[in-house]
Design a protein around this motif. Structure first.
Motif, PDB file in Angstrom:
ATOM      1  N   LEU A 192       0.836  -1.203   0.000  1.00  0.00           N
ATOM      2  CA  LEU A 192       0.000   0.000   0.000  1.00  0.00           C
ATOM      3  C   LEU A 192       0.869   1.251   0.000  1.00  0.00           C
ATOM      4  N   GLU A 193       1.941   1.231   0.796  1.00  0.00           N
ATOM      5  CA  GLU A 193       2.821   2.407   0.851  1.00  0.00           C
ATOM      6  C   GLU A 193       3.577   2.593  -0.454  1.00  0.00           C
ATOM      7  N   ALA A 194       4.068   1.485  -1.031  1.00  0.00           N
ATOM      8  CA  ALA A 194       4.839   1.587  -2.274  1.00  0.00           C
ATOM      9  C   ALA A 194       3.985   2.100  -3.418  1.00  0.00           C
ATOM     10  N   ALA A 195       2.691   1.734  -3.433  1.00  0.00           N
ATOM     11  CA  ALA A 195       1.809   2.113  -4.551  1.00  0.00           C
ATOM     12  C   ALA A 195       1.622   3.628  -4.629  1.00  0.00           C
ATOM     13  N   HIS A 196       1.657   4.316  -3.500  1.00  0.00           N
ATOM     14  CA  HIS A 196       1.403   5.769  -3.556  1.00  0.00           C
ATOM     15  C   HIS A 196       2.610   6.533  -4.083  1.00  0.00           C
TER      16      HIS A 196
END
Length: 852
Positions: free
Chosen positions: A506-510
């Protein structure tokens, strides 16, 4: 657990144990996942180790329980009865072991799910006519346990009110009402009034009975050399309570002594903190509603059909859905839910799969089509054969995936973990310095005597400020900022058909700035069809296709499958006739090139230009010109060589997905660059890229699986955060290499396993939704951090009396405690705002236009 200090303490202690390979503790879900060597340390010992740290641990599920069930026996009393039950079960096919538990009248059965199941065991036991058996009640998971926890905190809060409300009125209200005030001051024992004595009596149960949990938590934290919220609360309330006891005892022994007690401070502090915890637990329960809703999708009952020798229905009966076994035939009527994963063996209908995939349109189902457990049968009656049951079903795997995501920590969580290590000791020091500064300043007359309230002296004023600093500080809000937001976001993603495998994904996607798309099955529909054939020799068409089909029949590539299907159409057959007619040996699939095999003794190559050149096949000018024409039309030319001679070219078209071009355009408007990497030829790749609006420098063709991974790594080395979107086995290395791997849900199991995010609907617009959800989630996480840090940065100085000299404003300790409780609740409520998340409007428009 109250804060990240608790979860970090448990995690670090478990990791130190022999046999423990990995331990993850999630504060928000209040669960721990441990990977361990069962031969060195058991789950019972792990739970005992957590109990020794001062926490209560209950086993939810153990890995060794796979393909193992426990049955509760009734009517079994003597040892001979247990032995009979064991003999009946051991005699069954597929049973690997049977263990008896005499004390609890339980039997544990290990079995092979392909050959046996729980229903068989129960029926076998009950055939004796004396005994009965039923599955052991499943252990409660989050929602059930959360309900008990909510009731627990509610009970303690209501009991605290019984004592705290009278203390509040005695301290804050009655003392200002004439008549009542005199009555409370009457009947003194030296300097001790009735009012002070009543406050002492009422505050004591709150301090030591209702507040016992804070003492226990603080003691166990300090015993293991750490500190947590319980330490701050115990210190603050003890300071107020025991100073008040000192005042009362001094007043009782001295007729001239006058002092002010703070019993209302300790009682109201504990009550407000328990109220805050009660509200926090209720709010945290709502963050995990997505998992509870997913688990509720599976129906409780199913209609089992009995077939006769000819395969006709001989009877039907209702059974519990948990008793369904592989290969059972289940009847599903209109308006009921499909109880398990299976294949339609009779009838046809439309099934609403929106609850699993997020796809709003009912999906037609006919003979041979797969159905998913938990989906709704809208129209006709269908009979299905169960293929996956229990923990193997798609729904169970989705639930496990979401639960695992909610257990995982996002890298941003490390900031809160680092702060929590030093937070409590720093607050204790700050509180002591605050008390010392105000006390010494008062004694030294560094501030006017008028600043001290009439009923206090320098010590009492300083004590009030010190206690306020202790209780207003809140590491809980920091600890909850990330995990609660991730819980809501992953749950919300699951309801949208987007499965996010943890906080790290989730963090990498942003952060994604480049999205790399595979072509076949990702940007295109993935169902290629043969549209033209160019024969370069006098070989008959049916012989040409029979030979290709024989070579390709074992291939998993979509182009190979398209050729085999077309061959069957040419020959008028409906089965793999070519494989039966021809002798095929030495088959080999060459990634990124094609296949080679020996068909009827003839070396056969089917693939692209690279395959032909590497095998020294001469390509005529006519063939090259035809290939260029094919590629200009955005088609793929598959070349066929038999006995080192190029005999023909098959033109295959794979239509571009209708939403693909719009998705590329929207990603560009979001500041995300789109690239295409494919094993197809350059001509076809460039033509499709032109149709989609992808620039020529962003196209990579004729790429092997390792080339795709290398391209991703090169972009990462240049400082770009990369997402890879693919669906095939050949995409797996790139999916793993990328910062975020996104797998199309209709793709292969290997691709889905390698990915960080799974797009269940196989719709490209979900790439936009996934990135947008991630950005919204991390905006919310940073908002939580700003609030949690800002609250402490501003709250602690105010509690220390920073505003008192200029404004006369002083924060009473009980108000500081209420503010501390409110900060945790506010962070959880902020995370809950993500439940209102809706897909971007442009994505809704794409979805609508595609449906039309």
């Amino acid at each position: 657990m109250t804060c990240t200090s608790c979860s970090n303490s448990i995690e670090s202690s478990l990791k130190k144990l022999d046999g423990v390979q990995k331990a993850v503790v999630a504060l928000a879900t209040e669960e721990c996942e441990v990977r361990h060597d069962a031969g060195v340390i058991s789950h019972v010992q792990l739970a005992a180790a957590i109990d020794d740290l001062g926490y209560e641990a209950e086993l939810l599920i153990a890995g060794e329980e796979t393909n193992r069930i426990r049955l509760q026996l009734e009517g079994v009393t003597a040892a001979a009865d247990f032995q009979l039950v064991k003999e009946m079960l051991v005699a069954l096919s597929g049973v690997t072991s049977v263990d008896l538990d005499f004390s609890n009248a339980m039997v544990t059965v290990s079995y092979e799910p392909d050959r046996a199941g729980p229903r068989t065991f129960i029926e076998t036991i009950e055939q004796a006519g004396v005994f009965t058996a039923k599955l052991e009640a499943p252990r409660g998971r989050g929602s059930h346990d959360r309900g008990l926890e909510i009731q627990h905190h509610k009970k303690y809060f209501l009991w605290s009110l019984v004592f705290t409300v009278p203390v509040f009125f005695l301290s804050m209200v009655f003392m200002y009402i004439p008549g009542i005030m005199e009555g409370l001051e009457h009947g003194r024992l030296n300097g001790l009034s009735i009012g002070a004595l009543l406050r002492w009596i009422l505050a004591t149960p709150v301090q030591f009975v209702i507040g016992r949990r804070f003492y226990v938590g603080a003691y166990k934290a300090l015993r293991r050399g750490s500190s947590n919220m319980d330490v701050l609360i115990a210190m603050g309330t003890n300071a107020a309570y025991f100073y008040s006891v000192y005042i009362v005892l001094r007043a009782a022994t001295s007729p001239t002594f006058k002092g002010t007690d703070f019993f209302e401070t300790s009682a109201m502090l504990i009550s407000f903190i328990i109220l805050g915890k009660y509200l926090e637990v209720m709010a945290k329960g709502k963050t995990s509603e997505a998992v509870a809703k997913l688990m509720d999708l599976a129906p409780d009952k199913a209609t089992l059909l009995t077939l006769d020798e000819e395969g006709d229905v001989a009877g039907e009966r209702e059974i519990g859905a948990e008793l369904i076994q592989r290969r059972d035939i289940i009847k599903v009527v209109p308006g009921s839910k499909v109880p398990t994963d299976g294949v339609v063996v009779w009838g046809q209908s439309f099934v609403n799969e929106s609850m699993i995939t997020g796809e709003a349109r009912p999906v037609p189902k006919k003979l041979g089509d797969k159905v998913i457990g938990g989906t709704m049968n809208d129209h006709g009656v269908i009979h299905i054969r169960a293929t996956h049951v229990g923990a193997e079903t798609a729904l169970a795997q989705i639930v496990r995936l979401v639960e695992a995501a909610q257990m995982g920590k996002a890298p941003v969580q490390k900031y809160a973990d680092r702060i929590s290590t030093y937070f409590v000791p720093a607050v204790v020091v700050a509180a002591f310095v605050t008390w010392l500064a105000w006390y010494v300043g008062g004694k030294a007359r560094s501030y006017p005597k008028s600043w001290i309230p009439a009923a206090m002296d320098e010590f009492e004023l300083a004590l009030q400020f010190g206690i306020s600093v202790l209780v207003i500080a809140c590491p809980c809000a920091l600890g909850l900022a990330t995990p609660t937001a991730i819980m809501v976001a992953t749950g919300k993603g699951a309801t949208q058909g987007i499965l996010i495998k943890g906080g790290q994904a989730l963090e990498a996607a942003h952060k994604v700035k480049t999205v790399v798309f595979d072509k076949t099955g990702t940007l295109t529909i993935g169902k290629p069809i043969v549209v033209h054939t160019k024969l370069l020799t006098n070989i008959p068409l049916h012989v040409f296709y029979d030979t290709i089909a024989a070579a390709e029949v074992n291939s998993e590539h979509p182009l190979g499958k398209a050729i085999v299907a077309y061959s069957r159409k040419i020959s008028g057959e409906h089965s793999s006739h070519g494989q039966q007619q021809h002798e095929v040996r030495d088959f080999e699939a060459i990634p990124g090139q094609g296949v080679r095999a020996v068909v009827d003794g003839k070396a056969t190559l089917v693939g692209n230009m690279r395959l032909m050149k590497e095998h020294g096949i001469h390509i005529s000018e006519e063939a090259e010109e035809h290939l260029r024409d094919v590629e200009t039309l955005a088609r793929t030319g598959v070349m066929v060589a038999i006995e080192r001679e190029l005999v023909g070219v098959v033109s295959i078209a794979d239509p571009v997905k209708p939403e693909a071009a719009r998705v590329i355009s929207i990603l560009k408007s979001m500041g995300v660059r789109s690239m295409m990497v494919t094993g197809d030829n350059w001509g076809t790749a460039v033509a499709i890229a032109r149709e989609l609006g992808i620039e020529r420098p962003c196209v990579h063709a004729e790429s092997l699986p390792e080339d795709k991974a290398r391209i991703v790594e090169e972009m990462q080395a240049a400082g770009t955060s990369v997402a890879m979107v693919g669906d095939g086995i050949n995409d797996s290395p790139a999916l793993v290499a990328a910062d975020v791997g996104m797998a199309i849900g209709a793709g292969t199991d290997i691709a889905i396993e390698a990915a960080d995010i799974v797009l269940m609907k196989s719709n490209l617009e979900d790439v936009i939704t996934g990135i947008d959800l991630s950005r919204k989630s991390f905006f919310r996480i940073w908002l939580n951090y700003v609030w949690a840090l800002g609250y402490n940065v501003l709250g602690i100085p105010i509690a220390a009396g920073a505003l008192f000299p200029s404004t006369g404003f002083r924060l009473p300790p009980w108000v500081a405690g209420a503010a501390m409780a409110a900060s945790s609740v506010s962070v959880v409520c902020s995370s809950l705002w993500l439940k209102r998340y809706k897909r971007p409007k442009v994505v809704e428009e794409i979805d609508t236009s595609v449906q039309r």
